[in-house]
Design an enzyme around this catalytic site. Sequence first.
Site, PDB file in Angstrom:
ATOM      1  N   GLU A  37       0.829  -1.209   0.000  1.00  0.00           N
ATOM      2  CA  GLU A  37       0.000   0.000   0.000  1.00  0.00           C
ATOM      3  C   GLU A  37       0.866   1.262   0.000  1.00  0.00           C
ATOM      4  OE1 GLU A  37      -3.136   0.436  -0.539  1.00  0.00           O
ATOM      5  OE2 GLU A  37      -3.416  -1.722  -0.727  1.00  0.00           O
ATOM      6  N   CYS A  76     -24.493   5.852 -12.666  1.00  0.00           N
ATOM      7  CA  CYS A  76     -23.472   6.895 -12.569  1.00  0.00           C
ATOM      8  C   CYS A  76     -24.022   8.247 -13.034  1.00  0.00           C
ATOM      9  CB  CYS A  76     -22.245   6.533 -13.400  1.00  0.00           C
ATOM     10  SG  CYS A  76     -20.925   7.759 -13.300  1.00  0.00           S
ATOM     11  N   CYS A 129     -12.315   3.524 -14.604  1.00  0.00           N
ATOM     12  CA  CYS A 129     -12.733   4.901 -14.333  1.00  0.00           C
ATOM     13  C   CYS A 129     -11.503   5.803 -14.327  1.00  0.00           C
ATOM     14  CB  CYS A 129     -13.472   4.972 -12.996  1.00  0.00           C
ATOM     15  SG  CYS A 129     -14.407   6.494 -12.744  1.00  0.00           S
ATOM     16  N   CYS A 179     -16.560   3.936 -19.726  1.00  0.00           N
ATOM     17  CA  CYS A 179     -17.862   3.818 -19.058  1.00  0.00           C
ATOM     18  C   CYS A 179     -18.638   2.578 -19.504  1.00  0.00           C
ATOM     19  CB  CYS A 179     -18.696   5.066 -19.302  1.00  0.00           C
ATOM     20  SG  CYS A 179     -17.957   6.553 -18.573  1.00  0.00           S
ATOM     21  N   CYS A 211     -18.085  -0.307 -17.309  1.00  0.00           N
ATOM     22  CA  CYS A 211     -18.217  -0.056 -15.868  1.00  0.00           C
ATOM     23  C   CYS A 211     -19.469  -0.701 -15.291  1.00  0.00           C
ATOM     24  CB  CYS A 211     -18.241   1.449 -15.618  1.00  0.00           C
ATOM     25  SG  CYS A 211     -18.372   1.840 -13.855  1.00  0.00           S
TER      26      CYS A 211
END
Length: 341
Positions: free
Chosen positions: A37, A208, A192, A199, A202
Amino acid sequence: MTRPGLAGELIAWQRQHGRHGLPWQGTRDAYRVWLSEVMLQQTQVSTVLDYYPRFLARFPDVQALAAAPLDDVLSLWSGLGYYSRARNLHRCAQAVVVQHGGRFPPSSAALATLPGIGRSTAAAIAAFCFGERAAILDGNVKRVLTRVLGFEGDLSSSAEEKRLWALAEAQLPERDVDVYTQGLMDLGATVCSTRSPACLLCPLQARCVAKAAGTPERFPVKTRKLKRSRRSHALLWLRQGGRLWLVQRPERGVWAGLWSLPEFEDAAALQALLAAAPGEGEWLPAIEHALTHFDWTLQPHVWTLPTGAALPAGLPPGRWVTEEEALAMGLPAPVRKLLAG
DNA sequence: ATCCTGAAGA
DNA sequence: TCTTCAGGAT
């Protein structure tokens, strides 16, 4: 009967289309998750794939990292950028060993008190390793959420940022937070995207707001703009008998703690130092390097001292190293490139 | 406000 | 090729 949240759709998408084989996935070992991370904080997956295994091989657990000299950590971090991450990583490992008996504390609140672990990274570790229902909000997630929710607030404002955090928490599913969190990250990183979001791929397209408006690239809204200045310095590449002179940079500022070539205000200052020095040298092509807040021109001057000649007076403290040794040290990327030829 | 680099867009 | 930009913590 309320409309199901976006989490369910995202979880289903993640199970089918998300990334699963990455070396830091499929483990609940907080050390490995934390390391990945932090590396991923400002760095793309493809680059981390290169660094993560080497780092883990050299520092297999938090004790090994805590016990290592900072120089070794910086050396393995060399090229990743944002070197404060490496310094904080080292400090964090020591804190985990000294204050927590070598185990990462199992809550996002406790994790967020450790060096280099902010609210979002703490939540990611807690979700992946401990199944905690904690919201992340990194750059990718801000993009996904502002778009899908049609969040118009200006994220330059801390009040709006706070509102978005609350919305992020409101989206959390009751279960499978780890899959959901990974899904948010993967969706933001792959589908995204900032400039040309896919899109049609997605899982959230039907709900959205930004897609419905036809302007997903408008989100997130950020008014504050960064203006960059220019700086210019000279670098001395001093050689003698197959070695070169490296100096360790100050603990604060650009390239903090890294080893580099001596830096001078300008060409004149560098030449003043060499005025009385034996040997000969030449100017090399300038290096252009861009940092967050300024563009930097570095003018390297290579100078060869005859064997046995004394150090030029006024040379900043440092040490002689072979080229091979130099390349094994924590060098800034452009200096590494210069020395490697 | 500062901190680095590589990738993407122009 | 050149310029712009993305990316969290302190």
